[in-house]
Design a protein around this motif. Structure first.
Motif, PDB file in Angstrom:
ATOM      1  N   MET A 335       0.829  -1.210   0.000  1.00 10.23           N
ATOM      2  CA  MET A 335       0.000   0.000   0.000  1.00 10.23           C
ATOM      3  C   MET A 335       0.860   1.257   0.000  1.00 10.23           C
ATOM      4  N   GLU A 336       1.937   1.221   0.777  1.00 14.36           N
ATOM      5  CA  GLU A 336       2.810   2.392   0.814  1.00 14.36           C
ATOM      6  C   GLU A 336       3.450   2.653  -0.542  1.00 14.36           C
ATOM      7  N   ALA A 337       3.703   1.596  -1.309  1.00 14.28           N
ATOM      8  CA  ALA A 337       4.271   1.763  -2.646  1.00 14.28           C
ATOM      9  C   ALA A 337       3.346   2.570  -3.551  1.00 14.28           C
ATOM     10  N   LYS A 338       2.068   2.629  -3.210  1.00 17.56           N
ATOM     11  CA  LYS A 338       1.098   3.402  -3.974  1.00 17.56           C
ATOM     12  C   LYS A 338       0.624   4.637  -3.207  1.00 17.56           C
ATOM     13  N   GLY A 339       1.367   4.984  -2.180  1.00 15.85           N
ATOM     14  CA  GLY A 339       1.053   6.197  -1.436  1.00 15.85           C
ATOM     15  C   GLY A 339      -0.140   6.077  -0.512  1.00 15.85           C
ATOM     16  N   ILE A 340      -0.487   4.877  -0.134  1.00 22.56           N
ATOM     17  CA  ILE A 340      -1.636   4.642   0.755  1.00 22.56           C
ATOM     18  C   ILE A 340      -1.104   4.301   2.144  1.00 22.56           C
ATOM     19  N   SER A 341      -1.352   5.164   3.099  1.00 23.61           N
ATOM     20  CA  SER A 341      -0.861   4.955   4.463  1.00 23.61           C
ATOM     21  C   SER A 341      -1.733   3.945   5.197  1.00 23.61           C
ATOM     22  N   SER A 342      -1.088   3.125   6.012  1.00 25.10           N
ATOM     23  CA  SER A 342      -1.808   2.168   6.837  1.00 25.10           C
ATOM     24  C   SER A 342      -1.043   1.952   8.129  1.00 25.10           C
ATOM     25  N   THR A 343      -1.642   1.253   9.047  1.00 24.65           N
ATOM     26  CA  THR A 343      -1.014   0.975  10.335  1.00 24.65           C
ATOM     27  C   THR A 343      -1.321  -0.455  10.761  1.00 24.65           C
TER      28      THR A 343
END
Length: 631
Positions: A335-343
Motif C-alpha cells: 500500500m505504501e508503494a502506492k502512497g496509501i498509508s496504513s497501520t
C-alpha cells in the motif's frame, strides 16, 4: 504471548451454534467446553515466581503438584511438557517425581526427558520456529498418587527491550487449592500491578527492589458454558507491566516492525504489476488483499524475537509463506508503494473482548492492517473472508493502532442484515410413501464464510456420506448427492444443497401426520436456535451474533392422500428477535414459510439476553412441533 494466527473462525456463534447440522467434522460447530479429565485430577498447589531485571529479562520458576483422583486421570497426569524459545530462553527442570499414595518418592530419570523441536539443515537456524518442547514422563503413576514438577525458564532476551508484562488468569472451572504468585523487580523499572478477586498484591521495597505476592484458591469447580467469553474478561486475574499504557506497548511493536515493511524494489515491482491501469485507492487495496490472501500461505514465525517481529518482506515474497505479522508487513509495504498509508492493528482474535486493565502483551494474539483514509480493516490471513470484512474472531474488538496516529480503536460489529440464509426445500411424495426432493441454501456474510471453509476441506469421496448423515440426523432414511459451488473464489455469498431420495417418508395409507422440516437442514437452521431450550441457562457473559434465516418448504402429497389440516400462522416480535411462520394450502400442496431475525450485533451478551432468547425459543419449538395431518 507471541502474536499468532487467529483461530480458524468458521465461528458462527450465538444462535447458529452451528454449522452443518448432522455433518461430520464441521469447523463451524462449537460444542460446550469440557475437560474430560477435570474431575479425575486436582492441583493441590501451584506457584510461580518472577525475578525481573532492569533490561526486561527475567527468571521465572514454576512448581506444581497434581493429584490423581481416579484411574481415568492417570493418562492426563503421567506426563507434562514445557515449551520455550531456544534463542530467547533457557529451560531447566528442577524436580520431577511421583509421590506415591504410601509416601514413596520416585524421581523421573533423565531418560524420561525428551526434547523436540524444529532445526535448520546443516546447522542453519530454523526458518519458522525455534520453539523447543521438553516433555517429562512421570514413573509409576496410579490413582491416589501425586505428580510433582518444578522448572525454571531464564529469559535471555526480552521480547521488547527494557519491558516486561505478566498475566495470570484463573478460570472458575479449574480447582486450585493453593496458588501463590510472586514478582520481584528493581524499583527503577516502575513495574505496576493489578489484581482482581485474588488476595495480596501489596508492594514491599528494600534495597532498591520491590516485591509483590498474591494467593488464590478455588475449591468448587464451575461448569463451562458454550461460547462463553474468556475468564480474562471477568475472572480472577493478576497483571504486571512496565508499559505506561497501551499506546506505549503499540509503539514498542511499531519500533521493531516498521523497518520490516520497507518498500523494496521487489515490493514496488509487485505493486505496479498488480495495479496496472487501476488508480482508485480502494480498488488498489482490494487487489493487494486478494493477492496476499491467496498467495502467501500461513506459517508461524517464532524464531527468537520473531514472535513479535515480522520477517523482511522480500523474504516473505521469496518463500510465499508468513504469519499474521508477515502478512501485515507485506500489505503495509504494498500500500505504501502506492502512497496509501496504513497501520498495524493489534487485536485479540479469540474470546477476549476487553483490554485488560494494564497494558500486557497477552491482550493480543493477532495483528492486521487498518487503512485510515478508507476506514478499513484488513486481515490478509483470513483466506475465506471477502475484502471489506473481518473474520468473526476479530469483530467488535478493541484494537491498538500502532501509528497514523496511534490510538485505541474498535473493529466494527457484525449486524444481523450481514448474515443471512435462505433455505428452499421441495419434497414430492409418491403413492408408496417415498419422496424425491431437493434443498437449496444460499448463505451470506459469516454464514457463507463458515460454510465455504467447511467445503474447502470436504473430500469428494465423503459427499454421499455427508448427505446420508444429514438425513439421518432428522430421523429419516435415504440417500442423496451434495450440491456444492466453486470454493476457489472468496465471495460474500455461497450456495449449496442436496438432492435426495427418502424411504418411508410418510405412512400410506394414512391417517398420519408430518413435520415440516428439511431432510438436509444446512447451516443456521431455525431449529438450531430453538434447541437452546434444552441447554442449561447461562450464568456468564457469552459471545453472540445475530442473523436472519428464512426457510421455505413446498410439500406435494400424492393423489392417494388428502391433506386434512395445516398449522396456524405464528407471529412474535421481541426486543432482539422476531419470528413469523405462515402455512398456505392449495389442494394437496402446502407452502410453509418461516422467518427468524435476530438483531443482536456481534460481541458480548449478558445472561439476561439468554433468558429472553429462551422465551421466544419455546414459542418456536411449539411451532416446529406442529404437523400436517393427512389420510
Amino acid at each position: 504471548m507471541p502474536l499468532s494466527r487467529h483461530s480458524v473462525a468458521a465461528l458462527v456463534i450465538g444462535w447458529t451454534l452451528i454449522g452443518m447440522v448432522g455433518l461430520p467434522g464441521s469447523a463451524a460447530a462449537e460444542t460446550e467446553a469440557s475437560d474430560e479429565s477435570a474431575d479425575f485430577t486436582r492441583y493441590e498447589r501451584y506457584s510461580a515466581d518472577y525475578e525481573l531485571h532492569a533490561d526486561g529479562t527475567h527468571i521465572e520458576t514454576h512448581s506444581w503438584a497434581l493429584k490423581v483422583l481416579a484411574d481415568q486421570g492417570v493418562e492426563d497426569a503421567n506426563q507434562t511438557s514445557i515449551s520455550y524459545s531456544q534463542r530467547l530462553q533457557e529451560a531447566r527442570i528442577i524436580e520431577a517425581y511421583t509421590l506415591k499414595s504410601d509416601g514413596r518418592r520416585i524421581d523421573a530419570p533423565e531418560r524420561n526427558f525428551q526434547i523436540s523441536g524444529d532445526t535448520g539443515a546443516a546447522d542453519n537456524d530454523p526458518v519458522f520456529s525455534d520453539i523447543k518442547t521438553m516433555t517429562v514422563v512421570f514413573p509409576e503413576v496410579a490413582a491416589g498418587d501425586t505428580v510433582v514438577f518444578a522448572y525454571r525458564l531464564i529469559q535471555k532476551e526480552a521480547l521488547f527491550p527494557g519491558h516486561f508484562t505478566l498475566t495470570h488468569s484463573f478460570s472458575p472451572d479449574d480447582v486450585l487449592l493453593d496458588t501463590r504468585i510472586g514478582i520481584s523487580a528493581p524499583e527503577s523499572v516502575g513495574l505496576r500491578t493489578y489484581s482482581r478477586d485474588v488476595a495480596g498484591g501489596i508492594r514491599t521495597c528494600a534495597d532498591g527492589r520491590c516485591r509483590w505476592e498474591w494467593t488464590y484458591s478455588n475449591v468448587v469447580r464451575g461448569r463451562p458454558e458454550r461460547g462463553m467469553v474468556s475468564a480474562l474478561d471477568y475472572g480472577p486475574l493478576i497483571l504486571a507491566s512496565t508499559f505506561r499504557d497501551y499506546l506505549e506497548l503499540g509503539a514498542a511493536y511499531e519500533s521493531r516492525a516498521r523497518e520490516r515493511s520497507t518498500v523494496t524494489t521487489r515490493v514496488r515491482s509487485l505493486a505496479d504489476e498488480l495495479t496496472q491501469d487501476t488508480y482508485a485507492p480502494r480498488e488498489q487495496v482490494r487487489l493487494f488483499y486478494d493477492w496476499v490472501s491467496r498467495n502467501i500461505k500461513f506459517a508461524g514465525n517464532c524464531v527468537g524475537a520473531g514472535s513479535v517481529v515480522p520477517r523482511d518482506v522480500d523474504r516473505v515474497l521469496e518463500t510465499r509463506m508468513g504469519d499474521c505479522k508477515d502478512h501485515t508487513a507485506l500489505m503495509q509495504a504494498l500500500m505504501e508503494a502506492k502512497g496509501i498509508s496504513s497501520t498495524p492493528a493489534l487485536v485479540q482474535s479469540g474470546n477476549v473482548y476487553r483490554l485488560p486493565d494494564l497494558p500486557v502483551l497477552s491482550a493480543f494474539n493477532h495483528v492486521m492492517n487498518y487503512v485510515p483514509s478508507l476506514d478499513l480493516y484488513l486481515d490478509a490471513t483470513a483466506t475465506n473472508t471477502p475484502f471489506g470484512r473481518l473474520p468473526f474472531g476479530s469483530t467488535a474488538k478493541p484494537v491498538v493502532l500502532t501509528t497514523a496516529p496511534a490510538r485505541i480503536a474498535h473493529t466494527p460489529a457484525i449486524h444481523s442484515v450481514d448474515n443471512r440464509t435462505t433455505t428452499r426445500t421441495d419434497l414430492r411424495f409418491a403413492a408408496d410413501g417415498s419422496a424425491q426432493g431437493h434443498t437449496e441454501i444460499e448463505a451470506s456474510g459469516m454464514f457463507a464464510s463458515g460454510i465455504k471453509n467447511w467445503f474447502d476441506y470436504l473430500q469428494p469421496r465423503d459427499e454421499e456420506e455427508v448427505v446420508r448423515r444429514a438425513i439421518a440426523s432428522t430421523g429419516g432414511r435415504g440417500t442423496g448427492t451434495l450440491i456444492r459451488a466453486d470454493t476457489s473464489k472468496v465471495v460474500d455469498q455461497y450456495r449449496y444443497g442436496s438432492r435426495y431420495t427418502l424411504q418411508d417418508a410418510i405412512n400410506l395409507p394414512g391417517p398420519g401426520a408430518l413435520y415440516v422440516s428439511s431432510p438436509f437442514p444446512g447451516a443456521a437452521a431455525i431449529a438450531r436456535f430453538a434447541s437452546i431450550v434444552h441447554e442449561r441457562p447461562r450464568t456468564r457473559p457469552f459471545i453472540c451474533m445475530g442473523g436472519i434465516a428464512t426457510e421455505i418448504y413446498t410439500y406435494r402429497l400424492p393423489r392417494n392422500a388428502r391433506l386434512l389440516a395445516v398449522p396456524r400462522p405464528v407471529h412474535h416480535v421481541g426486543k432482539n428477535i422476531s419470528y413469523r411462520a405462515t402455512y398456505a394450502q392449495k389442494g394437496n400442496t402446502i407452502t410453509a414459510t418461516r422467518t427468524f431475525e435476530d438483531r443482536t450485533p456481534s460481541g458480548v451478551c449478558d445472561p439476561g439476553v439468554d433468558a429472553a432468547n429462551r422465551e421466544i425459543a419455546q414459542i418456536i419449538q411449539k411451532d416446529l412441533r406442529k404437523q400436517l395431518v393427512y389420510r
